[in-house]
Design an enzyme around this catalytic site. Structure first.
Site, mmCIF file in Angstrom:
data_model
loop_
_atom_site.group_PDB
_atom_site.id
_atom_site.type_symbol
_atom_site.label_atom_id
_atom_site.label_comp_id
_atom_site.label_asym_id
_atom_site.label_seq_id
_atom_site.Cartn_x
_atom_site.Cartn_y
_atom_site.Cartn_z
ATOM 1 N N GLU A 179 34.145 43.937 42.859
ATOM 2 C CA GLU A 179 34.211 43.298 44.179
ATOM 3 C C GLU A 179 35.313 42.233 44.167
ATOM 4 O O GLU A 179 35.103 41.115 43.696
ATOM 5 C CB GLU A 179 32.870 42.645 44.529
ATOM 6 C CG GLU A 179 31.724 43.616 44.751
ATOM 7 C CD GLU A 179 31.560 44.034 46.201
ATOM 8 O OE1 GLU A 179 32.417 43.634 47.031
ATOM 9 O OE2 GLU A 179 30.587 44.744 46.502
ATOM 10 N N THR A 180 36.496 42.596 44.653
ATOM 11 C CA THR A 180 37.508 41.555 44.832
ATOM 12 C C THR A 180 37.089 40.669 46.002
ATOM 13 O O THR A 180 36.294 41.078 46.858
ATOM 14 C CB THR A 180 38.898 42.156 45.092
ATOM 15 O OG1 THR A 180 38.821 43.055 46.209
ATOM 16 C CG2 THR A 180 39.404 42.896 43.866
#
Length: 589
Positions: A295-296
């Site tokens: 999850e950026t």
């Protein structure tokens, strides 16, 4: 189907090539725009074919499904081992890693980062030698129809690209809630791909929502909190190694989902958890395989997010090259332990304890003030003023509900066999058809003592939660019923799907709701007569009734509950009401 997709891909290649520089046929629109834009799906079709054309011995572009709007779902098998098909990979014993982008098609970092990392790996610029030791299955966009619902305003809480796709499918399914129930044609195609290739690791590339702070990515891996104990050790090592690689490249990765414990309240800190199997990181541990959720952070700009996702993919290629054979043995051993799970303890659900540690977390100065718009508190961040927050973190995850696995397995009655059998096949679960009637088989049945239906539709389902327990009975079994053995590598997934108290089992998703709806009644005036007859004939019943009147105010005040007390004790009461249709057995059919 596959041939038509490849022909379509090569046709699209000529269109794209006319617009792209001849010197860079394997670059993306994103790369050429300085990572400001992302391309439409025709670019994926073209690039898939172009990679195969440029590297015919190392890349195979193939179609593995069709979306509801008729678009091809494409994957690239990439390797220098020669194992470009699932059969070849199994024959050679080569580890397979499946990397998936665009399950939420507005969160599209994975598509552009994946093509970039793929090209550089083939050129030998990154992860040198990694493709000699594994097969990379790259699905650039999982939610293809959602990808083509393109717009500038689809993700107002995300910085770039200029335009992007939509979160859900054309049928409005959130694919990241669909791994167990597998309603969406896209998920059914993905499960078929997984069943064929049996990837050692499944990597799910996302962009988080959330507040404004400095950390740029979270890396969550399972098994770590749940699943096979030996795989948990390897999963933790995988997580730590990838995070170390990212730290060395300037990132600040976190091993938990970086969303506040209380929405919009930075002081509430963070809570780690074990995902339920509707999510990829909850599902694949039930198959004894590794899953990673990347999850950026949505408030980082698109060039930054693509770079971090690219770095993560490169790290993963190196990790699988280094440890893949070892991890394959661990998963085979875990499969063997699953085959022997009959009668053993199995954690059906997990919870995060209230044990809390205090951490330093890099945020920004903020204020919380009353909003004249919403009437609630509004958090405002000042990104020009970095600030170290001191906040709580709860990250101790433990099993919550333990069950004992059946000695033999589960029996699905004939009335439910067709649709349940189809669902089991989607997951590659083994089962047998019972060939003969049995008039009085000794089985375990589950009768719900309490039921709670969802108040509104969720993912097209009315969910159901039940309380109760298994008890021994003798019941007739009909020829054509299904026997689902516990002695199989996917035993954990079998229990996940068929145990009635599981959070993402078939019952929880409302697939058996009819069994928990009362269908037969007697009129009140008849029930009144029945009650008087029962009270007169049974002094013990009269005493029990009086006790409930004296000690339970809700019962005393409810005409319906008082009459139901007697209806349940009448021969006309439906003995199948609140009886879960699936049975458990100690026998092996």
């Amino acid at each position: 189907m596959i041939r038509s997709a490849i022909l379509l891909a090569f046709a699209a290649t000529s269109t794209l090539a006319a617009a792209a520089p001849a010197t860079a046929p394997l670059t993306t629109i994103s790369e050429r725009s300085g990572f400001q834009s992302t391309g439409r799906y025709d670019e994926v079709i073209a690039l898939c074919a172009q990679f195969q054309k440029a590297y015919p011995k190392q890349v195979r572009c193939f179609e593995f499904g069709r979306t509801p709007e008729g678009r091809p779902m494409l994957a690239l098998a990439v390797t220098r081992t020669g194992a470009l098909t699932a059969e070849q990979a199994k024959k050679k014993g080569v580890p397979v890693m499946l990397i998936q982008g665009g399950i939420h098609a507005g969160e599209i970092d994975g598509k552009d980062a994946g093509f970039l990392a793929l090209r550089e790996a083939l050129e030998g610029k990154v992860a040198q030698g990694a493709l000699d030791k594994q097969v990379l299955l790259f699905v650039p966009v999982f939610n293809v129809d959602g990808h083509e619902r393109f717009g500038k305003n689809n993700r107002p809480n995300q910085r770039g690209p200029v335009e992007m796709g939509w979160r859900v499918t054309a049928q409005n399914y959130n694919l990241n809630r669909d791994y167990v129930k597998a309603d969406a044609p896209e998920m059914q195609a993905m499960l078929a791909l997984v069943n064929a290739w049996d990837p050692l690791a499944y990597v799910d590339l996302h962009v988080t929502d959330g507040a404004k702070f400095q950390p740029d990515v979270s890396i969550q891996v399972e098994p770590v909190h749940g699943g096979d104990d030996a795989l948990k050790v390897a999963g933790a090592a995988l997580q730590n190694n990838v995070m170390a690689d990212l730290k060395a490249q300037g990132s600040d990765p976190k091993p938990y989902y970086i969303s506040f414990a209380k929405e919009d309240d930075p002081a509430s800190g963070f809570v780690d958890s074990m995902s339920t199997p509707r999510f990829s990181t909850g599902y694949f541990p039930m198959r004894n395989r590794f899953a990673m959720l990347v999850e950026t952070h949505s408030w980082k700009d698109y060039p930054t997010r693509v770079r971090i996702t690219h770095n993560t993919i490169v790290s993963l290629l190196s990790q699988v090259a280094q440890h893949g054979q070892e991890w394959q043995k661990l998963t085979r051993d875990a499969d063997a332990r699953s085959v022997a799970m009959g009668g053993g303890e199995f954690p059906l659900s997990y919870r995060t304890t209230f044990n809390t540690k205090t951490i330093q977390f890099a945020g920004y100065e903020y204020t919380r003030e009353h909003s004249v718009v919403s009437g609630g508190l509004w958090t405002r961040y000042d990104e020009s003023k970095p600030q170290m927050w001191t906040v709580p973190l709860r990250d101790e995850v433990v099993p919550d509900l333990w069950i004992k696995a059946p000695q033999g397995g589960y029996i699905v009655p004939l009335a439910q066999a067709a649709w349940v059998g189809a669902k089991l096949k989607q997951h590659g679960i083994e089962f047998k058809v019972i060939k003969d009637d049995q008039m009085a088989a000794e089985v375990e049945t589950f009768r719900a003592t309490k039921t709670k239906f969802g108040a509104q539709s969720f993912e097209g389902h009315q969910t159901l939660a039940v309380e109760g327990d298994w008890g021994r009975e003798r019941r007739a079994l009909t020829k054509g019923s299904l026997f689902v053995p516990i002695a199989q590598p996917k035993a954990r997934l079998v229990m996940t799907m068929l145990e009635p108290r599981g959070a993402d089992g078939l019952l929880a998703w409302g697939e058996f709701n009819n069994a928990f709806e009362r269908k037969e009644y007697m009129e009140d005036y008849v029930a009144e007569e029945v009650a008087r007859d029962q009270l007169e004939a049974d002094p013990a019943l009269r005493a029990e009734f009086q006790k409930k009147l004296d000690t339970e105010p809700d019962f005393e005040k409810s005409q319906a509950k008082r009459l139901e007390f007697f209806a349940k004790r009448h021969a006309s009461w439906d003995e199948r009401y609140n009886l879960y249709p699936v049975l458990r057995t100690a026998q092996k059919y």
